[in-house]
Design an enzyme around this catalytic site. Structure first.
Site, PDB file in Angstrom:
ATOM      1  N   SER A  13      -9.922 -61.822  87.262  1.00  0.00           N
ATOM      2  CA  SER A  13     -10.984 -62.106  88.231  1.00  0.00           C
ATOM      3  C   SER A  13     -11.993 -60.959  88.302  1.00  0.00           C
ATOM      4  CB  SER A  13     -10.378 -62.334  89.614  1.00  0.00           C
ATOM      5  OG  SER A  13      -9.476 -63.414  89.571  1.00  0.00           O
TER       6      SER A  13
HETATM    7  N1  SAM Z   1      -4.802 -62.978  89.606  1.00  0.00           N
HETATM    8  C1  SAM Z   1      -5.358 -62.741  88.303  1.00  0.00           C
HETATM    9  C2  SAM Z   1      -6.059 -61.399  88.257  1.00  0.00           C
HETATM   10  O1  SAM Z   1      -5.595 -60.497  88.905  1.00  0.00           O
HETATM   11  O2  SAM Z   1      -7.045 -61.234  87.519  1.00  0.00           O
HETATM   12  C3  SAM Z   1      -6.316 -63.807  87.862  1.00  0.00           C
HETATM   13  C4  SAM Z   1      -5.641 -65.067  87.622  1.00  0.00           C
HETATM   14  S1  SAM Z   1      -6.468 -66.321  86.709  1.00  0.00           S
HETATM   15  C5  SAM Z   1      -8.040 -66.467  87.465  1.00  0.00           C
HETATM   16  C6  SAM Z   1      -5.547 -67.705  87.338  1.00  0.00           C
HETATM   17  C7  SAM Z   1      -4.104 -67.733  86.874  1.00  0.00           C
HETATM   18  O3  SAM Z   1      -3.451 -68.789  87.570  1.00  0.00           O
HETATM   19  C8  SAM Z   1      -3.929 -68.038  85.393  1.00  0.00           C
HETATM   20  O4  SAM Z   1      -3.192 -67.022  84.785  1.00  0.00           O
HETATM   21  C9  SAM Z   1      -3.173 -69.366  85.384  1.00  0.00           C
HETATM   22  O5  SAM Z   1      -2.261 -69.505  84.313  1.00  0.00           O
HETATM   23  C10 SAM Z   1      -2.454 -69.310  86.720  1.00  0.00           C
HETATM   24  N2  SAM Z   1      -2.007 -70.591  87.266  1.00  0.00           N
HETATM   25  C11 SAM Z   1      -2.632 -71.804  87.273  1.00  0.00           C
HETATM   26  N3  SAM Z   1      -1.879 -72.718  87.901  1.00  0.00           N
HETATM   27  C12 SAM Z   1      -0.748 -72.074  88.320  1.00  0.00           C
HETATM   28  C13 SAM Z   1       0.422 -72.472  89.041  1.00  0.00           C
HETATM   29  N4  SAM Z   1       0.617 -73.724  89.495  1.00  0.00           N
HETATM   30  N5  SAM Z   1       1.367 -71.544  89.283  1.00  0.00           N
HETATM   31  C14 SAM Z   1       1.230 -70.268  88.846  1.00  0.00           C
HETATM   32  N6  SAM Z   1       0.154 -69.835  88.168  1.00  0.00           N
HETATM   33  C15 SAM Z   1      -0.835 -70.720  87.910  1.00  0.00           C
END
Ligand code: SAM
Length: 219
Positions: A64
């Site tokens: 992010s």
């Molecule tokens: N928090 C991260 C950072 O510090 O930069 C950014 C995360 S990225 C924008 C969103 C993440 O959510 C991805 O890695 C994706 O695989 C994960 N994701 C999507 N659906 C999910 C779910 N149901 N449970 C866990 N993770 C999920």
């Protein structure tokens, strides 16, 4: 070659991108200054680590934007003794920021390769108060509940019911909710059995895929 030391780049990032846009919580600002964001981004994108943008981390996912990480963390209004649940670990950057501010972080990631990458990144920095879970974070993680703060870092069509249930009394949940491409940042606050919500500006996150999220990639 970097033009000046990375700590200087982080200070500049905090002043120019974060404090300048109104984030004031001193512990949030200190955490963003401390955590080496470049170590959470694979090459060649790591050279842009202190730019004002999200960046690719592999598996079609992103780290992010630093400003969004700061705003969402500030909205949680955390205290040092708090226990927090993050949904969407990615490469572990947001979890690292939270680990500097609260006593314990549980973070759920559905893609095993990213969970492993995050574990390696956090353990290299000795950020040992983070527990990473592989699985569908829309179900929360009842084993460590209740949580004083819940932070969802992927776009949800709605508020996942299990997460509301796992929020402690007085706890806050911050999540991007709305359409698959564009969402509103929402803050929910539990007061006994009632939950109030407020809306902040528009944001864009990758989709939250799971039982209480979207049904699958591209659908
Ligand atoms: N928090 C991260 C950072 O510090 O930069 C950014 C995360 S990225 C924008 C969103 C993440 O959510 C991805 O890695 C994706 O695989 C994960 N994701 C999507 N659906 C999910 C779910 N149901 N449970 C866990 N993770 C999920």
């Amino acid at each position: 070659m970097t033009p000046y030391p990375l700590i200087e780049q982080r200070r500049k990032m905090v002043e120019g991108q974060i404090r300048a846009r109104g984030v004031r919580d001193p512990r949030v600002l200190a955490a963003l200054e401390e955590v080496p964001r470049h170590l959470f981004i694979p090459p060649p994108y790591d050279r842009d680590a202190y730019e004002d943008s999200p960046l690719p981390i592999g598996n079609g996912q992103t780290i992010s934007q630093p400003y969004i990480v700061a705003v969402m963390t500030e909205l949680l209004q955390l205290r040092p003794s708090d226990r927090v649940l993050e949904i969407g670990t990615g490469s572990g950057y947001q979890a690292a920021i939270l680990s500097r501010i609260v006593s314990h972080v549980t973070s759920a990631e559905r893609i095993p390769e990213l969970a492993e990458l995050a574990r390696r990144n956090l353990s290299a920095l000795h950020y040992d108060n983070v527990e990473i879970i592989v699985g569908d974070g829309t179900l929360g993680y009842p084993a460590n509940a209740p949580y004083n703060g819940i932070l969802v870092t992927a776009a949800s069509p709605d508020i996942p019911q299990p997460l509301t249930e796992q929020l402690a009394d007085g706890g806050r949940m911050v999540l991007p909710a709305g359409g698959r491409d564009l969402q509103k940042l929402m803050v929910l606050e539990r007061d006994g059995s009632s939950v109030t919500s407020s809306e902040y500006g528009g944001v864009r996150f990758v989709p939250l895929i799971g039982e209480y999220g979207w049904s699958g990639e591209g659908s």
